[in-house]
Design a protein around this motif. Structure first.
Motif, mmCIF file in Angstrom:
data_model
loop_
_atom_site.group_PDB
_atom_site.id
_atom_site.type_symbol
_atom_site.label_atom_id
_atom_site.label_comp_id
_atom_site.label_asym_id
_atom_site.label_seq_id
_atom_site.Cartn_x
_atom_site.Cartn_y
_atom_site.Cartn_z
ATOM 1 N N ARG A 59 22.060 47.062 47.931
ATOM 2 C CA ARG A 59 22.581 46.574 49.317
ATOM 3 C C ARG A 59 22.662 45.082 49.149
ATOM 4 N NH1 ARG A 59 17.706 49.361 51.265
ATOM 5 N NH2 ARG A 59 16.764 47.220 51.519
ATOM 6 N N ASP A 110 27.061 54.085 43.577
ATOM 7 C CA ASP A 110 25.906 53.036 43.326
ATOM 8 C C ASP A 110 25.210 53.393 42.040
ATOM 9 O OD1 ASP A 110 26.863 51.267 45.517
ATOM 10 O OD2 ASP A 110 25.720 52.481 47.006
ATOM 11 N N ARG A 146 14.852 46.029 57.513
ATOM 12 C CA ARG A 146 13.958 46.423 56.310
ATOM 13 C C ARG A 146 12.571 46.691 56.520
ATOM 14 N NH1 ARG A 146 15.982 40.909 53.468
ATOM 15 N NH2 ARG A 146 16.612 40.781 55.502
ATOM 16 N N GLY A 186 19.669 53.637 51.322
ATOM 17 C CA GLY A 186 21.266 53.393 51.566
ATOM 18 C C GLY A 186 22.317 53.235 50.302
ATOM 19 N N ALA A 187 21.886 53.699 49.293
ATOM 20 C CA ALA A 187 22.528 53.824 48.154
ATOM 21 C C ALA A 187 23.373 55.283 47.912
ATOM 22 C CB ALA A 187 21.841 53.655 46.930
ATOM 23 N N GLN A 195 20.164 42.993 49.257
ATOM 24 C CA GLN A 195 19.210 42.525 49.800
ATOM 25 C C GLN A 195 18.082 41.894 48.770
ATOM 26 O OE1 GLN A 195 18.230 45.312 52.654
ATOM 27 N NE2 GLN A 195 19.438 44.684 54.352
ATOM 28 N N ALA A 252 17.577 50.350 45.306
ATOM 29 C CA ALA A 252 18.460 50.386 46.523
ATOM 30 C C ALA A 252 18.495 49.174 47.246
ATOM 31 C CB ALA A 252 17.646 51.335 47.536
#
Length: 521
Positions: free
Chosen positions: A337, A4, A463, A25-26, A339, A333
């Motif tokens: 994702r 990523d 989150r 989460g990356a 988001q 990140a």
């Protein structure tokens, strides 16, 4: 393998960024040209925002251990300077310096609200760059960051969807590239970032060396007719800044500092016949001050010295870079994702660029007061008088410590906490606010008596962590929303019920809510 994010540079800023990205989460790979941690003497302290950021990620015990080791070295230096038969004097508590004028913590306004509310982070700061890098390297490994040492970035392409980085170890593919590769950043130069600023006028050296003749040197910062120097606070440490031009005997700025070069500088500035026997570590620097016009071009971003360079006086550089990393990490990140929209990344330059610009001017002002000419010394005397006052010391300490920092938040409701680093509130169960930020998520704290309904945060459970509790502070808001970087995005007073304001803040910083089943609405 494709990542990523590709991070160029594995110093503290690159490692901090990588840790933040992994928490978000990356997938991350860090490319570092050095094969091991650079032992060259560099930054020696962390400011309040830096310690708070690391504290909020559970790293306070490791920082305290490093801080205590530094205190032991300082005590050894002071014992070595004390006369065997003389009285033992307790030096004033050091709170930093401005242009080599030392600030005493004994002269602080203890009632200033900006100096309170920082919890255990306020007691720690004497952590060197190498110590921090070791701590972050361990943390990065625990989080699953891939670290490639001995790999140098030589080029890259950005096709608008992904980047391909060419290195001495072969190509590396990623969706984003972040240059954390220092003041001579290859990433910055290859991308074409504008880098305006001011040219240098001094040459300075910082070293830890074996020296003879230092008994005639003062302890701490000293101004002389030819510059300024600092001796201590650890054995063998010396810093000298000479104001006779930046060209030093035709030396290549990237070449190692020799004992002869350091000795010449020490003698020139101090006037003492010091003999440099051996250099353990040394660095040469100037007051070159420049800042990238923006911190993002396409899929390439900059952080740390790659985005801004300046003299190290006042200890701002490392801390400025860590602030960049903590601000950028969770945002990038969230974009990775899916988001958050890419527009969230625009807030990175908007929030961090003004603080970088302030640091450049803060260091320029110190250079102006360090000059040995009559006009500068007259201005220095005026500032020295101000520093001798409680109000003056408090002003300078607040600036140096970073507690003044504030971001302009969209839709700011006017609550005094919005845009500021969240106070480290103690909760009814004995935990503190920082304890609930270890996972890098957002945090909504709602006091038991808050009129705020619970449905506002529906769809953000992946989150944002919600904590309903009492806060052991009568001045605390009824509720507050804290971003992953620890800054307050929204807050309400006890008599409010600003559900709309909270909903807007949630969507601004955490994207649209996830679909919530009708049965849970």
């Amino acid at each position: 393998m494709s990542y990523d994010v590709v991070v160029a540079g594995g110093g503290p800023v690159g490692l901090m960024l990588a840790c933040e990205l992994r928490l978000g989460g990356a997938s991350v790979v860090v490319l570092e040209r050095l094969t091991e941690i650079d032992p060259t003497i560099k930054a020696g302290a962390l400011n309040t925002p830096s310690v708070e950021a690391l504290y909020r990620r559970g790293l306070l015990p490791a920082l305290k251990e490093a801080h205590d080791r530094t205190l032991e070295l300082m005590a050894t230096f002071m014992r070595g300077r004390a006369p065997a038969d003389g009285p033992r004097r307790t030096p004033p508590r050091f709170a930093g310096h401005f242009a080599g004028m030392m600030l005493s913590a004994d002269r602080l306004d203890a009632d200033d609200p900006d100096l309170s509310g920082h919890g255990p982070a306020a007691e720690i700061g004497l952590v060197s760059q190498q110590q921090l890098e070791q701590i972050l390297a361990v943390r990065a490994t625990e989080l699953g960051v891939e670290m490639r040492r001995g790999v140098e970035v030589t080029g890259f392409t950005d096709d608008g969807e992904r980047v391909t980085v060419t290195t001495t170890g072969g190509p590396v593919h990623g969706r984003w590239l972040v240059g954390c590769d220092g003041g001579r950043s290859t990433v910055r130069k290859l991308t074409g970032f504008e880098f305006p600023g001011t040219d240098p006028e001094i040459t300075a050296y910082q070293a830890v060396a074996e020296m003879e003749g230092t008994e005639h040197l003062g302890v701490g910062w000293q101004a002389t007719p030819t510059g300024v120097y600092s001796h201590g606070p650890v054995p063998g440490r010396i810093l000298v800044a000479r104001f006779d031009g930046v060209a030093r005997s035709g030396a290549d700025r990237t070449a190692p500092v020799t004992p002869e070069e350091l000795q010449d500088a020490v003698r020139y500035v101090t006037g003492a016949d010091v003999v440099v026997k051996e250099i353990r570590t040394a660095t040469r620097f100037t007051d070159n001050a420049r800042q990238a016009a923006t911190y993002r071009l396409g899929r390439v971003l900059l952080a740390g010295d790659a985005a801004h360079v300046h003299s190290p006086f006042g200890g701002q550089g490392l801390n400025l870079g860590l602030g960049d990393a903590v601000n950028l990490g969770w945002k990038l990140a969230a974009v990775v994702r899916g988001q958050a929209q890419e527009g969230l990344l625009d807030t990175y330059t908007r929030e961090r660029h003004p603080i970088g610009a302030w640091v450049l001017d803060w260091t320029r002002a110190q250079i102006a007061l360090m000059r040995p000419d009559a006009h500068a010394r007259a201005a220095r005397a005026v500032v020295a008088d101000l520093i001798e006052t409680v109000a003056g010391t408090t002003y300078f300490v607040k600036k140096i410590s970073g507690v003044w920092q504030r971001y302009d938040m969209p839709g700011d409701s006017g609550h005094p906490l919005v845009g500021r680093s969240a106070p480290d509130y103690e909760f009814e169960d004995g935990s503190r606010l920082a304890d609930h930020l270890h996972d890098g998520r957002g945090l909504l704290v709602r006091q038991s008596g808050s009129r705020l309904g619970g449905t506002v945060v529906d769809g953000y459970g992946d989150r944002v962590t919600t904590v309903t509790t009492g806060i052991r502070d009568p001045h605390a808001p009824a509720a507050l929303l804290v971003r992953p970087d620890g800054f307050v995005a929204w807050a309400e007073d006890p008599d409010g019920a600003d559900a709309e304001g909270l909903a807007n803040a949630l969507e601004t910083w955490f994207g649209a809510p996830a679909d919530v089943p009708a049965a849970l609405r």
